[in-house]
Design a protein around this motif. Structure first.
Motif, short mmCIF file in Angstrom:
data_model
loop_
_atom_site.label_atom_id
_atom_site.label_comp_id
_atom_site.label_asym_id
_atom_site.label_seq_id
_atom_site.Cartn_x
_atom_site.Cartn_y
_atom_site.Cartn_z
N LEU A 137 13.06 20.10 -17.41
CA LEU A 137 12.16 18.30 -16.85
C LEU A 137 13.51 17.75 -17.16
CD1 LEU A 137 9.92 20.43 -19.12
CD2 LEU A 137 9.48 17.56 -20.10
N LEU A 138 13.35 16.19 -16.54
CA LEU A 138 14.31 15.51 -15.51
C LEU A 138 13.89 14.19 -16.41
CD1 LEU A 138 14.84 16.92 -12.01
CD2 LEU A 138 15.95 17.65 -14.01
N GLN A 139 14.86 13.63 -16.95
CA GLN A 139 14.66 12.17 -17.46
C GLN A 139 15.67 11.82 -17.52
OE1 GLN A 139 12.29 12.85 -21.45
NE2 GLN A 139 15.09 13.36 -22.03
N LEU A 140 16.62 11.61 -16.70
CA LEU A 140 18.21 11.06 -16.54
C LEU A 140 17.58 9.93 -15.44
CD1 LEU A 140 19.86 12.29 -13.30
CD2 LEU A 140 18.08 13.29 -14.03
N ARG A 141 18.81 8.75 -16.28
CA ARG A 141 18.99 7.77 -15.68
C ARG A 141 20.63 7.29 -15.53
NH1 ARG A 141 16.72 2.48 -16.16
NH2 ARG A 141 14.79 3.92 -17.79
N VAL A 142 21.03 8.21 -13.74
CA VAL A 142 22.66 7.40 -13.27
C VAL A 142 22.94 5.94 -13.53
CG1 VAL A 142 23.47 8.03 -10.87
CG2 VAL A 142 21.77 9.58 -11.30
N GLY A 143 23.61 6.13 -13.87
CA GLY A 143 24.81 4.49 -14.07
C GLY A 143 23.79 3.93 -15.79
N GLY A 144 22.63 4.69 -16.41
CA GLY A 144 22.64 3.78 -17.71
C GLY A 144 22.17 2.48 -17.62
N GLN A 145 21.85 1.76 -18.44
CA GLN A 145 20.98 0.51 -18.35
C GLN A 145 22.23 0.36 -17.78
OE1 GLN A 145 18.47 -0.24 -19.82
NE2 GLN A 145 18.21 2.40 -20.13
N THR A 167 20.26 7.65 -7.53
CA THR A 167 19.52 9.02 -8.25
C THR A 167 19.14 10.23 -7.63
OG1 THR A 167 18.17 6.83 -9.79
CG2 THR A 167 17.39 9.75 -9.99
N VAL A 168 18.36 10.60 -6.23
CA VAL A 168 18.28 11.24 -5.51
C VAL A 168 19.26 12.13 -5.23
CG1 VAL A 168 17.10 12.10 -2.93
CG2 VAL A 168 16.12 10.53 -4.13
N PRO A 169 20.77 11.79 -4.88
CA PRO A 169 21.44 12.60 -4.29
C PRO A 169 22.15 13.43 -5.92
CG PRO A 169 22.35 10.85 -3.73
CD PRO A 169 20.61 10.60 -3.66
N VAL A 170 21.64 13.14 -7.02
CA VAL A 170 22.19 13.33 -8.47
C VAL A 170 21.28 14.75 -8.65
CG1 VAL A 170 22.60 13.52 -10.46
CG2 VAL A 170 23.36 11.78 -8.87
N VAL A 171 20.23 14.83 -8.56
CA VAL A 171 18.53 15.20 -8.98
C VAL A 171 18.40 16.34 -7.72
CG1 VAL A 171 16.06 15.35 -8.50
CG2 VAL A 171 17.19 13.40 -9.76
N LEU A 172 19.14 16.16 -6.54
CA LEU A 172 19.47 17.50 -5.62
C LEU A 172 20.31 18.33 -5.74
CD1 LEU A 172 18.25 15.87 -2.71
CD2 LEU A 172 17.19 17.39 -3.21
N ASP A 173 20.96 17.59 -6.57
CA ASP A 173 22.63 18.77 -6.74
C ASP A 173 22.02 19.23 -7.99
OD1 ASP A 173 25.28 19.67 -6.33
OD2 ASP A 173 25.40 18.93 -8.75
N ASN A 193 26.34 -1.37 -6.31
CA ASN A 193 26.10 0.43 -6.27
C ASN A 193 27.54 1.42 -5.65
OD1 ASN A 193 23.50 0.86 -8.09
ND2 ASN A 193 23.30 -0.88 -6.57
N ARG A 194 28.86 0.58 -5.45
CA ARG A 194 29.28 1.26 -4.15
C ARG A 194 30.43 2.78 -5.29
NH1 ARG A 194 31.63 -1.16 -0.15
NH2 ARG A 194 31.13 -2.94 -1.15
N GLU A 195 30.34 2.18 -6.59
CA GLU A 195 30.65 3.76 -7.52
C GLU A 195 29.83 4.81 -7.50
OE1 GLU A 195 30.64 3.04 -11.79
OE2 GLU A 195 29.54 1.50 -11.52
N HIS A 196 28.86 4.74 -6.74
CA HIS A 196 27.48 6.06 -7.37
C HIS A 196 26.72 6.54 -5.76
CE1 HIS A 196 27.10 5.40 -11.42
NE2 HIS A 196 26.67 4.36 -11.46
N LEU A 197 27.70 5.77 -4.53
CA LEU A 197 27.07 6.06 -3.14
C LEU A 197 28.55 6.42 -2.91
CD1 LEU A 197 25.45 2.42 -2.33
CD2 LEU A 197 24.24 4.48 -3.13
N ALA A 198 28.26 7.73 -2.11
CA ALA A 198 29.28 8.51 -1.82
C ALA A 198 30.08 8.29 -0.05
CB ALA A 198 29.28 9.63 -1.52
N TRP A 199 29.22 7.49 0.15
CA TRP A 199 29.30 7.08 1.45
C TRP A 199 29.65 5.69 2.09
CZ3 TRP A 199 26.55 2.53 2.58
CH2 TRP A 199 24.76 2.29 2.01
#
Length: 421
Positions: free
Chosen positions: A79-87, A119-125, A414-420
């Motif tokens: 089950l996936l219930q994550l929050r990338v970057g938190g609140q 979220t999408v890149p993290v979930v796919l990993d 969101n720069r810290e979360h975007l690899a590109w």
């Protein structure tokens, strides 16, 4: 049966644990692994989870780990219930769009796009690591935006089904109003995740009597109040939209309202601090009442039902999930992900035939589906131009000036979360 929960340190988790404990005959778990990189939260949540199991006499074991690969090994479902970057990231999603006069919300509009990009890149990993360790495991996604995340998982070939608690909330509410059991209620629930309408409320199954006109006539005021929409809107539509349609039907009013009060993220962050303090009390052995205000009502029951159905247990044969369209809504591509009633089994989810969608709803569904396709491309491949095009395509943005300004703000926050970036 072994289940793993990625994001197990979430304050949501005790709700899930309580459902696992209560419904152990439906989903007989022998081992539950809570996985989270936040060791301090994980210790608090894991301790309470074990006490809940012990109090309710559940024989299964609960372990905690920050090692994803070890945690998902041999799991029957993840089950996936994550929050990338938190609140903190959610707080930004809910505030910077307001600077441009657009809705600030964590799953729709510009804020929803930001969450998808993180979220999408993290979930796919995560999903790829699950597949390497255990290719037969089902992935149940509760991570928002569920429709986009589920489509990313399915397109990558993963055994995945998306889950949201909106439908089960309506099912429980309508059952109470009609004084019947929830199992007797079948919803004609159609649309996309967080963009759905209840076209019918049927007693006894898909072919049962449609009691929605009766519900609206006798309980329209209560239904409209829950939606925070005028009663006249529900009467004129003759259907019940999800709460999230308020962002579309009352956009400007919502923007004004959001600008006058603290963000939902700030409220949730404060609530989480209080919940974690409660979870640390060794005498607490049940989910606290405060958790009801955190959101996710009935999530545990929906998750148990879905996991049981996928794993050959006693789950309901028909459930509302997010899965490929496959011709269900003829105006959408087969690989669009819709949210609707589906037959659940070991082979996954097969959508049921749905009533035709009125053009007023079908047009919005098609519009948002096009946005979701562009959003997924931006999440997978990056680039400012892809972000801009996704925002321009979103019905809550739709103007060049807004899309340009929102693109700049989205990337900056969101720069810290975007690899590109």
């Amino acid at each position: 049966m072994k289940l793993a929960v990625v994001g197990g340190g979430s304050t949501y988790t005790p709700e899930l644990i309580d459902g696992f404990a209560r419904l152990r005959d439906t989903l007989p778990i022998s081992e539950l692994v809570l996985i989270d990189p936040a060791a301090d939260r994980l210790d608090l949540v894991g301790g309470l989870a074990r006490r809940i199991f012990a109090k309710q006499g559940h024989p299964g074991t609960i372990t905690t780990t920050s090692d994803l690969d070890a945690g998902v090994a041999d799991a029957d479902a993840v089950l996936l219930q994550l929050r990338v970057g938190g609140q903190a990231a959610r707080e930004k999603d809910e505030t910077w769009p307001l600077e441009c006069g657009c809705v600030g919300q964590e799953t729709t509009g510009a804020g929803g796009l930001a969450k998808a990009l993180r979220t999408v890149p993290v979930v796919l990993d995560i999903a790829e690591r699950v597949r390497r360790r255990n290719p037969d495991a089902w992935i149940i996604d509760f991570t928002n935006p569920v429709g986009i995340v589920t489509r990313a998982l399915l397109n990558a070939g993963h055994k995945a089904v998306g889950l949201c608690n909106v439908a089960i909330g309506f099912q429980r509410k309508f059952a109470a109003l009609l004084d019947v059991t929830p199992a007797e209620i079948h919803l004609d629930h159609v649309g996309l995740n967080h963009l759905t309408w209840e076209l019918g409320v049927r007693l006894g199954g898909p072919d049962g009597e449609n009691l929605l006109p009766k519900l609206i006539a006798e309980h329209g005021d209560a239904i409209a109040a829950d939606l925070r929409m005028p009663r006249t809107v529900v009467d004129r539509l003759g259907v019940v939209p999800s709460y999230y349609l308020r962002y579309f039907y009352q956009h400007d009013e919502v923007v004004r309202e959001l600008g006058t009060k603290p963000s939902r993220a700030a409220e949730v962050a404060a609530m989480e601090r209080e919940l974690l303090a409660l979870y640390g009390d060794p005498a607490l052995d049940e989910k606290p009442e405060l958790l009801a205000g955190r959101g996710g009502a009935f999530y545990s029951e929906a998750a148990v039902d879905l996991a049981s159905g996928l794993l050959g247990g006693g789950g309901s044969p028909v459930q509302v999930v997010n899965t490929y369209n496959n011709g269900t809504l003829p105006f959408l591509p087969d690989d669009a992900v819709i949210e609707t009633q589906a037959r659940i089994g070991a082979g996954g989810a097969t959508p049921l035939r749905t009533p035709p969608l009125d053009p007023m709803y079908a047009g919005l569904v098609a519009h948002v589906t096009a946005y979701e396709d562009l959003a997924l491309q931006a999440a997978l491949h990056g680039g400012r131009e892809r972000v801009f095009k996704a925002l321009l395509a979103h019905p809550l943005v739709g103007q060049i000036e807004y899309a340009e300004a929102l693109t700049d703000r989205l990337i900056a926050h969101n720069r810290e979360h975007l690899a590109w970036a």
